[in-house]
Design an enzyme around this catalytic site. Structure first.
Site, short mmCIF file in Angstrom:
data_model
loop_
_atom_site.label_atom_id
_atom_site.label_comp_id
_atom_site.label_asym_id
_atom_site.label_seq_id
_atom_site.Cartn_x
_atom_site.Cartn_y
_atom_site.Cartn_z
N HIS A 477 -97.85 -10.49 -5.41
CA HIS A 477 -98.62 -10.52 -4.42
C HIS A 477 -97.83 -10.49 -3.06
O HIS A 477 -98.07 -9.78 -2.25
CB HIS A 477 -99.50 -11.80 -4.41
N GLU A 478 -97.00 -11.54 -2.72
CA GLU A 478 -95.91 -11.86 -1.78
C GLU A 478 -95.27 -10.24 -1.48
O GLU A 478 -94.89 -9.89 -0.30
CB GLU A 478 -95.26 -12.89 -1.71
N HIS A 481 -97.35 -7.78 0.15
CA HIS A 481 -97.28 -7.91 1.63
C HIS A 481 -95.88 -7.44 2.47
O HIS A 481 -95.97 -6.83 3.45
CB HIS A 481 -97.35 -9.54 2.10
N HIS A 484 -95.99 -3.77 2.74
CA HIS A 484 -96.79 -3.34 3.72
C HIS A 484 -96.23 -3.35 5.24
O HIS A 484 -96.22 -2.51 6.02
CB HIS A 484 -98.20 -4.31 3.95
#
Length: 695
Positions: A477-478, A481, A484
């Site tokens: 998940h991180e 990010h 991104h």
């Protein structure tokens, strides 16, 4: 003056590929540096305002985009320290700096001459021949000024500035109080009955935590999720589970100086007043005005649609757990400190595997490698670890991110282990964001410098760090990010990377989680830390079959928190926030066996700053998007389909906020999704139910 008052280590980032010299950063240098950097930024703003030339995009908007570079560098280093490796000096300064920064940006946001230039450009935007990104950047600045109070009368502007300054201080105190409660509490256990049911990996982590607290030879239960959750999952000692659980949920509500309940009351009152000053019915309407959801009604509609299915599923799960309690001779209801323990036993019974059986296959090193491998297959980048590079803590690791042509794309730092100087949770942030503008220091554009912070349990000396499946998802998940931020390809800093609507920002991260359980990734990277053997196919099949196990529980604890967040911010000031929390939970029918994932006194997403205030729902909003987005790959039959990956990078990961999020998603997928795919992914509906849906 600025140059002589700021320690060069804070602003002259001449380390490897533009990294800061972390080893030269001194805590005592920050206070003076902030004063000088704030003054320098004020001077840059004044130069824009005093320009006698007609406002243009370049002399006003572009100038604003590049102003404050010194302040950005000092701030990035400071807030990184405040979150990931704090101390008394940093915390004292945080309480001072947070309101000071708020006051600074309030002055900028209500500067009449500056807004007049921005407003002139906005009103004449149709004839300025701006491209799409420039139009978005101008819109963001204009709306930012309006939301900062630029159109208010002077007395209202002054009151708004007071409110923002006070809120900043309250947010800093809230987060520090939670960290203090987490740091102060531990349950020291001894070998023998105290450890009944605990697997070796957890005992090793607890021994390491005890040693860190000066209790060698004992075992510490701490309030870090990486220890407290597995303890609640495996400990056969119901009395100890209850003791630990009650401490965990009491963070921020223990009375005394670290109690957050009065801070919450003050925060909600000030947010309600702020919204009213700016012409909104409530704070949720203010926060949602610039999001995909748009209105509180849309948010609550989604949450309640999910809640009804989730709570029904959770009650069915509770009934199964109660039957297991009775079967094993228990004579008690399923309480919150029982759920994880009996759910784990039920999973072992239903699917013939337990978390303890799975964990030896999930080594931190391998899951990091899996993250990089997936990024390589999807986006053509690779990570090169660099050793011997100065960092802010010995745990931190440094990687160059390079593309297929060996061009440096980004720098990535990973900080993975829990420690008492780090706030709980996991997050991504950046020291600098990607853009292509020339800067006052002579640089033309910057590469992103991104970091991930996690709180995994530190292993015993000489042992590998082993993750739970939830830990592994957190890592993915991180890193989603981080991608991104690292794949950003825009011109202007304000729309770079994660500079998107709050309920869109979780799409790249939650989508990336899907690749963890792609069979070819698990087969390659889930290998036993002792034998090196791949996870057996039978175990892999069980893991995949159990993906929606306990989904009612997980969805209920999240959705309850999101509904309480919305209730707080759709009302005016409240006399007793805990009474409001209790009323909401009673009205929606929260089972007594489940608690909110984040009870109000430690709900840092919402009260340690306002990043996710009236916005905790955004994880679910993005989950609607990510379930549909991953379907774009599964529909091709290839989780790494090259054409789909190209569209994903082009329209989601690289455009930042330079494109409206709805348009960006439709460019990738061709349409906006409905919630059904998300509900099916969670196992809250069966596929037969969807066949008649026109969603």
């Amino acid at each position: 003056m600025t140059a002589t008052r700021i320690d060069p280590a804070l602003v002259d980032w001449t380390g490897l590929n533009g990294l800061p010299h972390f080893d030269r950063v001194r805590d005592e240098a920050f206070a003076q540096a902030f004063d000088a950097a704030l003054a320098a930024h004020e001077a840059e703003i004044e130069a824009i305002v005093q320009s006698v030339t007609t406002p243009t995009f370049d002399n006003t908007v572009t100038a604003l985009e590049t102003a404050g570079d010194t302040l950005s560098r000092v701030s990035a280093l400071f807030w990184s320290r405040a979150g990931a490796d704090t101390n008394d000096t940093i915390q004292a300064l945080e309480r001072e700096i947070a309101p000071k920064m708020s006051r600074h940006y309030s002055r900028i946001g209500t500067n009449p001459a500056l807004f007049a230039r921005i407003d002139a450009l906005w009103q004449n935007r149709a004839v300025l021949k701006l491209d799409l990104e420039q139009t978005r950047v101008l819109e963001r600045h204009w709306k930012g000024f309006v939301r900062a109070g630029a159109k208010l009368a002077k007395p209202e502007q002054e009151r708004l500035a007071e409110i923002n300054e006070t809120l900043a201080g309250l947010g800093a105190r809230f987060g520090q109080n939670v960290l203090a409660d987490e740091k102060a509490w531990s349950l020291l256990l001894d070998a023998g009955d105290d450890l009944d049911g605990l697997p070796d990996f957890l005992k090793d982590a607890m021994a390491a935590a005890a040693a860190e607290r000066g209790a060698d030879g004992r075992y510490a239960v701490t309030l870090s999720r990486s220890i407290i959750e597995p303890f609640l999952t495996f400990s056969a000692r119901r009395d100890l589970r209850e003791q630990a659980f009650r401490a965990w949920v009491a963070r921020g509500a223990n009375g005394g100086q670290t109690d957050n309940r009065e801070i919450v009351r003050q925060t909600l009152a000030l947010r309600a007043e702020k919204a009213k000053l700016l012409g909104y019915a409530n704070f949720a309407a203010f926060k949602l005005d610039d999001t995909m959801a748009k209105t509180p009604e849309a948010v609550n509609g989604l949450l309640m649609q999910v809640w009804e299915k989730a709570v029904a599923r959770a009650r069915a799960e509770e009934a199964e757990l109660a039957a297991l309690v009775a079967e094993e001779g228990g004579n008690h209801a399923v309480m919150p400190w029982d759920w994880r323990y009996y759910a784990e036993r039920l999973r072992a019974k239903k699917f013939s595997f337990s978390e303890a059986e799975l964990k030896p296959y999930l080594q931190l090193e391998n899951i990091i490698a899996a993250c990089f491998d997936v990024a390589g297959r999807l986006f053509g980048i690779r990570a090169v670890e660099k050793t011997g590079v100065p960092v802010y803590h010995p745990d931190v690791r440094v990687f160059e991110i390079r593309d297929a042509d060996d061009r440096l794309v980004a720098m990535f730092l990973g900080d993975y282990f829990a420690r008492s100087s780090k706030r709980s949770g996991a997050w991504m942030s950046a020291y600098q964001s990607q853009h292509r503008l020339p800067l006052p220091n002579g640089a033309k554009g910057e590469i992103p410098i991104v970091y991930n912070v996690c709180n995994f349990a530190r292993p015993a000396q000489g042992q590998p760090a082993l993750l739970s499946l939830d830990d592994a998802r957190t890592l993915f998940h991180e890193f989603g990010h981080a991608l991104h931020g690292m794949l950003s390809d825009v011109t202007y800093p304000s729309v770079s990377g994660t500079g998107v609507a709050r309920d869109f920002v979780e799409l790249p991260s939650q989508l990336y989680e899907h690749w963890l359980t792609v069979p070819e990734i698990l087969t390659r990277y889930a290998v036993h830390y002792r034998t090196g053997e791949a996870m057996p196919q039978a175990l892999l099949d069980k893991v995949l079959a159990a993906r929606t196990f306990n989904a009612g529980f997980a969805t209920v604890e999240f959705t309850a928190s999101a509904l309480v967040d919305m209730a707080f911010h759709t009302n005016g000031p409240v006399g007793d926030p805990m009474a409001v929390q209790a009323e909401v939970l009673e009205r929606i029918g929260l089972p007594q066996s489940i608690v909110m994932r984040h009870a109000t006194p430690h709900f840092q997403h919402v009260f340690a700053g306002d990043g996710y205030s009236a916005g905790y729902y955004s994880y679910m909003w993005s989950e609607v998007l990510d379930a549909d987005a991953f379907s774009a790959f599964t529909e091709t039959g290839d989780a790494f389909d090259a054409d789909t990956a190209r569209r994903l990078k082009a329209h989601i990961y690289s455009v930042g906020g330079s494109v409206d999020p709805e348009e960006a998603y439709k460019a990738f997928r061709g349409k906006l999704p409905s919630p059904e795919a998300m509900l099916a992914k969670k196992g809250l509906v069966v596929f037969e139910e969807l066949s008649g849906s026109d969603g």
